[in-house]
Every structure is written in C-alpha cells, then in structure tokens.
Design a protein around this motif. Structure first.
Motif, PDB file in Angstrom:
ATOM      1  N   THR A 155       0.848  -1.181   0.000  1.00 13.30           N
ATOM      2  CA  THR A 155       0.000   0.000   0.000  1.00 13.30           C
ATOM      3  C   THR A 155       0.885   1.232   0.000  1.00 13.30           C
ATOM      4  N   LEU A 156       0.613   2.163  -0.894  1.00 14.00           N
ATOM      5  CA  LEU A 156       1.324   3.434  -0.965  1.00 14.00           C
ATOM      6  C   LEU A 156       0.351   4.558  -0.688  1.00 14.00           C
ATOM      7  N   THR A 157       0.845   5.607  -0.085  1.00 14.95           N
ATOM      8  CA  THR A 157       0.039   6.798   0.117  1.00 14.95           C
ATOM      9  C   THR A 157       0.740   7.949  -0.580  1.00 14.95           C
ATOM     10  N   LEU A 158       0.053   8.559  -1.542  1.00 13.49           N
ATOM     11  CA  LEU A 158       0.604   9.658  -2.321  1.00 13.49           C
ATOM     12  C   LEU A 158      -0.369  10.823  -2.323  1.00 13.49           C
ATOM     13  N   THR A 159       0.166  12.002  -2.564  1.00 14.35           N
ATOM     14  CA  THR A 159      -0.696  13.165  -2.753  1.00 14.35           C
ATOM     15  C   THR A 159      -1.403  13.021  -4.097  1.00 14.35           C
ATOM     16  N   PRO A 160      -2.485  13.746  -4.311  1.00 15.16           N
ATOM     17  CA  PRO A 160      -3.143  13.690  -5.620  1.00 15.16           C
ATOM     18  C   PRO A 160      -2.178  14.041  -6.765  1.00 15.16           C
ATOM     19  N   GLU A 161      -1.306  15.017  -6.537  1.00 16.02           N
ATOM     20  CA  GLU A 161      -0.332  15.387  -7.563  1.00 16.02           C
ATOM     21  C   GLU A 161       0.648  14.238  -7.814  1.00 16.02           C
ATOM     22  N   GLY A 162       1.082  13.566  -6.740  1.00 14.11           N
ATOM     23  CA  GLY A 162       1.985  12.427  -6.883  1.00 14.11           C
ATOM     24  C   GLY A 162       1.349  11.300  -7.681  1.00 14.11           C
ATOM     25  N   VAL A 163       0.074  11.051  -7.440  1.00 10.77           N
ATOM     26  CA  VAL A 163      -0.649  10.019  -8.180  1.00 10.77           C
ATOM     27  C   VAL A 163      -0.713  10.394  -9.655  1.00 10.77           C
ATOM     28  N   GLU A 164      -1.029  11.645  -9.927  1.00 11.75           N
ATOM     29  CA  GLU A 164      -1.126  12.099 -11.314  1.00 11.75           C
ATOM     30  C   GLU A 164       0.218  11.968 -12.031  1.00 11.75           C
ATOM     31  N   LEU A 165       1.292  12.385 -11.374  1.00 12.72           N
ATOM     32  CA  LEU A 165       2.621  12.281 -11.975  1.00 12.72           C
ATOM     33  C   LEU A 165       3.000  10.825 -12.229  1.00 12.72           C
ATOM     34  N   LEU A 166       2.706   9.964 -11.280  1.00 16.50           N
ATOM     35  CA  LEU A 166       2.993   8.537 -11.437  1.00 16.50           C
ATOM     36  C   LEU A 166       2.237   7.969 -12.634  1.00 16.50           C
ATOM     37  N   GLU A 167       0.960   8.308 -12.738  1.00 16.27           N
ATOM     38  CA  GLU A 167       0.140   7.811 -13.845  1.00 16.27           C
ATOM     39  C   GLU A 167       0.674   8.294 -15.193  1.00 16.27           C
ATOM     40  N   VAL A 168       1.029   9.581 -15.274  1.00 18.48           N
ATOM     41  CA  VAL A 168       1.520  10.151 -16.531  1.00 18.48           C
ATOM     42  C   VAL A 168       2.853   9.526 -16.925  1.00 18.48           C
ATOM     43  N   LYS A 169       3.761   9.395 -15.966  1.00 19.49           N
ATOM     44  CA  LYS A 169       5.082   8.833 -16.265  1.00 19.49           C
ATOM     45  C   LYS A 169       4.979   7.376 -16.705  1.00 19.49           C
ATOM     46  N   ALA A 170       4.176   6.601 -16.022  1.00 18.52           N
ATOM     47  CA  ALA A 170       4.011   5.193 -16.381  1.00 18.52           C
ATOM     48  C   ALA A 170       3.367   5.076 -17.763  1.00 18.52           C
ATOM     49  N   LYS A 171       2.351   5.888 -18.010  1.00 23.23           N
ATOM     50  CA  LYS A 171       1.670   5.853 -19.306  1.00 23.23           C
ATOM     51  C   LYS A 171       2.616   6.264 -20.424  1.00 23.23           C
ATOM     52  N   THR A 172       3.466   7.259 -20.170  1.00 22.33           N
ATOM     53  CA  THR A 172       4.439   7.709 -21.163  1.00 22.33           C
ATOM     54  C   THR A 172       5.364   6.573 -21.579  1.00 22.33           C
ATOM     55  N   LEU A 173       5.727   5.728 -20.626  1.00 22.23           N
ATOM     56  CA  LEU A 173       6.605   4.591 -20.911  1.00 22.23           C
ATOM     57  C   LEU A 173       5.838   3.359 -21.389  1.00 22.23           C
TER      58      LEU A 173
END
Length: 64
Positions: A15-33
């Motif tokens: 389980t990870l806890t991230l800020t909404p911005e952290g979640v968005e950045l993670l999603e964008v970076k993973a999707k980019t790759l």
C-alpha cells in the motif's frame, strides 16, 4: 492465486500513500513509458530508470 512472476519473482501487494499530484505524476510517467504504475515503481527501485529519463518524463508531463 498470486500475482504473475516478473523480474524472476512473484510480486507482493503493498500500500502506498501519495498526494493527488503524486498520483497524477505517477500515472503520466508510467503511461508515457507504456507500463503499469507498479512496473514503473519496480523499475525505479531497481535503478532501471535513469535520472535523464526522469527529467525527460517530467518535461513531457509538465508541457501538457
């Protein structure tokens, strides 16, 4: 049934806890790759994503 084996091992749930911005950045970076968020974190932990790639992803993410 467990998670499928990658990197020669079965995956564990965490389980990870991230800020909404952290979640968005993670999603964008993973999707980019073209990989899952889980695989993105795995690659960071294994030092398979270079700082240069991180900077490129951040630039692409913020330019949108």
């Amino acid at each position: 049934m467990g998670r499928k084996a990658t990197h020669g091992q079965r995956k564990e749930n965490i389980t990870l806890t991230l800020t909404p911005e952290g979640v968005e950045l993670l999603e964008v970076k993973a999707k980019t790759l073209g990989i899952s968020k889980s695989e993105f974190i795995e690659r960071i932990a294994r030092n398979l994503i270079s700082e240069n790639q991180e900077e490129q992803l951040l630039g692409e993410c913020c330019a949108s």
